[in-house]
Design an enzyme around this catalytic site. Structure first.
Site, PDB file in Angstrom:
ATOM      1  N   ASN A 229      -2.188   8.447 -10.805  1.00  0.00           N
ATOM      2  CA  ASN A 229      -1.910   7.018 -10.629  1.00  0.00           C
ATOM      3  C   ASN A 229      -2.948   6.260 -11.443  1.00  0.00           C
ATOM      4  OD1 ASN A 229      -1.464   4.395  -9.802  1.00  0.00           O
ATOM      5  ND2 ASN A 229      -1.690   4.791  -7.622  1.00  0.00           N
TER       6      ASN A 229
ATOM      7  N   LYS B 197      -6.585   7.504 -10.328  1.00  0.00           N
ATOM      8  CA  LYS B 197      -6.567   8.300  -9.104  1.00  0.00           C
ATOM      9  C   LYS B 197      -5.745   9.554  -9.367  1.00  0.00           C
ATOM     10  CE  LYS B 197      -5.153   5.178  -6.019  1.00  0.00           C
ATOM     11  NZ  LYS B 197      -4.895   4.580  -4.688  1.00  0.00           N
TER      12      LYS B 197
ATOM     13  N   ARG C 293       2.803   8.057 -11.176  1.00  0.00           N
ATOM     14  CA  ARG C 293       3.318   6.842 -10.541  1.00  0.00           C
ATOM     15  C   ARG C 293       3.486   5.766 -11.606  1.00  0.00           C
ATOM     16  NH1 ARG C 293       0.330   2.021  -7.693  1.00  0.00           N
ATOM     17  NH2 ARG C 293       2.069   1.036  -6.589  1.00  0.00           N
TER      18      ARG C 293
ATOM     19  N   HIS D 264       6.688  -0.332  -3.571  1.00  0.00           N
ATOM     20  CA  HIS D 264       6.300   0.634  -2.522  1.00  0.00           C
ATOM     21  C   HIS D 264       7.478   1.534  -2.151  1.00  0.00           C
ATOM     22  CE1 HIS D 264       3.041  -2.408  -1.000  1.00  0.00           C
ATOM     23  NE2 HIS D 264       2.529  -1.585  -1.923  1.00  0.00           N
TER      24      HIS D 264
ATOM     25  N   HIS E 277       5.207  -1.227   5.638  1.00  0.00           N
ATOM     26  CA  HIS E 277       4.116  -0.645   4.850  1.00  0.00           C
ATOM     27  C   HIS E 277       3.021  -1.704   4.766  1.00  0.00           C
ATOM     28  CE1 HIS E 277       2.470   1.780   1.355  1.00  0.00           C
ATOM     29  NE2 HIS E 277       1.857   0.621   1.198  1.00  0.00           N
TER      30      HIS E 277
ATOM     31  N   ASN F 115      -3.473  -3.146   1.891  1.00  0.00           N
ATOM     32  CA  ASN F 115      -3.971  -4.317   1.183  1.00  0.00           C
ATOM     33  C   ASN F 115      -2.816  -4.998   0.450  1.00  0.00           C
ATOM     34  OD1 ASN F 115      -6.304  -5.940   0.456  1.00  0.00           O
ATOM     35  ND2 ASN F 115      -5.973  -5.228  -1.629  1.00  0.00           N
TER      36      ASN F 115
ATOM     37  N   ARG G 127      -3.035 -11.352  -1.974  1.00  0.00           N
ATOM     38  CA  ARG G 127      -1.846 -12.006  -2.517  1.00  0.00           C
ATOM     39  C   ARG G 127      -1.255 -12.973  -1.501  1.00  0.00           C
ATOM     40  NH1 ARG G 127       0.780  -6.348  -4.019  1.00  0.00           N
ATOM     41  NH2 ARG G 127      -0.656  -5.669  -5.657  1.00  0.00           N
TER      42      ARG G 127
ATOM     43  N   VAL H 179      -3.340  -0.395   7.181  1.00  0.00           N
ATOM     44  CA  VAL H 179      -3.346  -1.281   8.349  1.00  0.00           C
ATOM     45  C   VAL H 179      -2.316  -0.810   9.368  1.00  0.00           C
ATOM     46  CG1 VAL H 179      -2.968  -3.646   9.134  1.00  0.00           C
ATOM     47  CG2 VAL H 179      -4.166  -3.234   6.976  1.00  0.00           C
ATOM     48  N   GLY H 180      -1.141  -0.485   8.908  1.00  0.00           N
ATOM     49  CA  GLY H 180      -0.079  -0.063   9.820  1.00  0.00           C
ATOM     50  C   GLY H 180      -0.427   1.180  10.608  1.00  0.00           C
ATOM     51  N   GLU H 181      -1.159   2.101   9.978  1.00  0.00           N
ATOM     52  CA  GLU H 181      -1.515   3.364  10.640  1.00  0.00           C
ATOM     53  C   GLU H 181      -2.731   3.235  11.544  1.00  0.00           C
ATOM     54  OE1 GLU H 181      -1.918   6.435   7.663  1.00  0.00           O
ATOM     55  OE2 GLU H 181      -0.168   5.672   6.580  1.00  0.00           O
ATOM     56  N   ASN H 182      -3.621   2.272  11.256  1.00  0.00           N
ATOM     57  CA  ASN H 182      -4.919   2.257  11.932  1.00  0.00           C
ATOM     58  C   ASN H 182      -5.207   1.035  12.795  1.00  0.00           C
ATOM     59  OD1 ASN H 182      -6.018   4.773  10.741  1.00  0.00           O
ATOM     60  ND2 ASN H 182      -5.787   3.640   8.821  1.00  0.00           N
TER      61      ASN H 182
ATOM     62  N   GLU I  43       2.313   9.190  -0.436  1.00  0.00           N
ATOM     63  CA  GLU I  43       3.001   8.954  -1.698  1.00  0.00           C
ATOM     64  C   GLU I  43       2.738  10.076  -2.705  1.00  0.00           C
ATOM     65  OE1 GLU I  43       3.206   4.409  -2.653  1.00  0.00           O
ATOM     66  OE2 GLU I  43       1.440   4.733  -1.402  1.00  0.00           O
TER      67      GLU I  43
END
Length: 399
Positions: free
Chosen positions: A11, A18, A92, A181, A209, A212, A242, A332-335, A385
């Protein structure tokens, strides 16, 4: 050693790279790394291989130099990536435009087309292409596959994909809603169906999802019927930096009255707004701590964030008609348990009930956080991903 048949997932950002090497069958992560500040006087390198950590500060003028260093780090561990039995490199690529609807074997023609449609994603596609070219130059014998963020949303219903803009202008400049995403939304929606023991074709889901960058999708029978991001990743939910949805007239106001250039406004909307613009912080852990301490700016930012999120959840409930699952994913959604609880608070009359104890648990695996009598299953499903890209790349080169 590298397991034969493994995939290198890349990526490439404008100044970052990455990467991950993983076995798409066993899901084992063999190596993982991040190179940042490429092109600056000093770059930062983090490399991990089978438990061995390396951190360096070194000058890397471009992505090819960064890739060359990564290959040297593997060699220092006794691994020649070029001769390690990699089955593919998965890249990606953010924007596929109207050209790419599925993972695609990279050829010279594909490179040219990614470059041609780069104006649709000027901050992303050129960087992705730079990564493709750099890796291919150093690993010319390993097949490379482009996996596009927009592909999952390529068949959005016309009414969801079309802006109410002059039709000729929209056609000439490829203005439509593309969604992003997509790799995550597709992966998570299929994992959620598997977790529930259901065929993905038989259930309706709202996938959230939340990282950030943040986006939501309405998925009917495994296919998306709507999503929050549009022609660019700027539209939709409030994000770390954003704006999300914003009146286009604000662009005219800032240009005419504030004398801001298009470049200034682009930077403002994409990098200086969202949670950071509202309270000076885009780290959700810090924001939640500040909310708990009674910080007014953080509290206001959190309420704005939730308001936008709840508005889309409600809209997608109506679009889907019947919702079988609401799925949270990404950082954020997971934690962030409070975000999950607060975004669905007061929806008991719609058959949505959160179990507070289940919601408070943090695990690395998919899990149910709704009550046993909830008509709608509420899940946390960690996104992956890299694994999705690796599997897609293998499917292409094996076809």
């Amino acid at each position: 050693m590298i397991v034969e048949g493994s995939v290198l997932v890349v990526n490439a950002g404008s100044s970052s790279l990455k990467y991950q090497v993983l076995d798409p069958v066993t899901e084992e992560v063999i190596a993982d790394g991040l190179v940042e500040r490429i092109g600056e006087p000093m770059s930062s390198v983090k490399h991990w291989y089978r438990g061995h950590d390396v951190r360096r500060e070194v000058a890397l003028p471009d992505h090819e130099a960064a890739i060359a260093l990564v290959l040297d780090l593997f060699k220092a561990d006794g691994v020649d990536i070029a001769d390690s039995g990699l089955s593919a490199v998965g890249h990606r690529v953010v924007h596929g435009g109207r050209s790419f609807f599925a993972p695609t074997l990279i050829t010279d023609e594909v490179r040219s087309e990614i470059e041609r449609i780069s104006p649709l994603a000027p901050l992303h596609n050129p960087a992705n292409l730079t990564g493709i070219n750099a890796v291919s130059a150093l690993l010319p014998d390993v097949p490379a596959v482009a996996v596009f963020d927009t592909a999952f949303f390529s068949d959005l219903p016309d009414e969801a994909a079309t802006y109410a803009l002059d039709a000729e202008v929209a056609r000439e400049y490829a203005v439509r809603r593309y969604g992003f995403h997509g790799t995550s939304h597709e992966y998570v929606s299929r994992c959620a169906a598997d977790f529930l023991g259901r065929d993905v074709a038989d259930i309706n889901q709202i996938v959230l999802h939340l990282g950030n960058g943040a986006s939501a999708s309405a998925v009917r029978g495994g296919a998306p019927i709507d999503t929050t991001m549009g022609m660019t990743p700027l539209e939709g939910l409030v994000m770390g930096t954003r704006t999300g949805d914003i009146d286009a007239g604000i662009v005219f106001q800032l240009s005419r009255v504030a004398g801001m250039s298009i470049e200034d406004i682009d930077t403002l909307f994409n990098k200086k707004s969202g949670l950071k613009g509202l309270c000076g912080d885009n780290d959700f852990r810090s924001i939640l701590e500040r909310v708990a301490e009674g910080d007014d700016a953080a509290e206001r930012a959190y309420r704005v964030y939730l308001h936008r999120l709840r508005r889309y959840i409600g809209a997608y409930m109506i679009e889907l008609g019947k919702v079988d699952a609401i799925v949270f994913t990404a950082g954020v959604g997971e934690n962030a348990a409070p975000v999950r609880a607060d975004s669905l608070a007061g929806l008991e009359n719609y058959g949505i009930r959160i179990d507070a104890d289940r919601n408070a648990v943090r695990l690395p695996d998919p899990r149910l956080i709704s009550t046993d009598d909830s008509a709608v299953a509420v899940l946390v499903v960690p996104t992956n991903e890299e694994l999705a890209i690796a599997r897609a790349a293998v499917a292409v080169v094996s076809a």
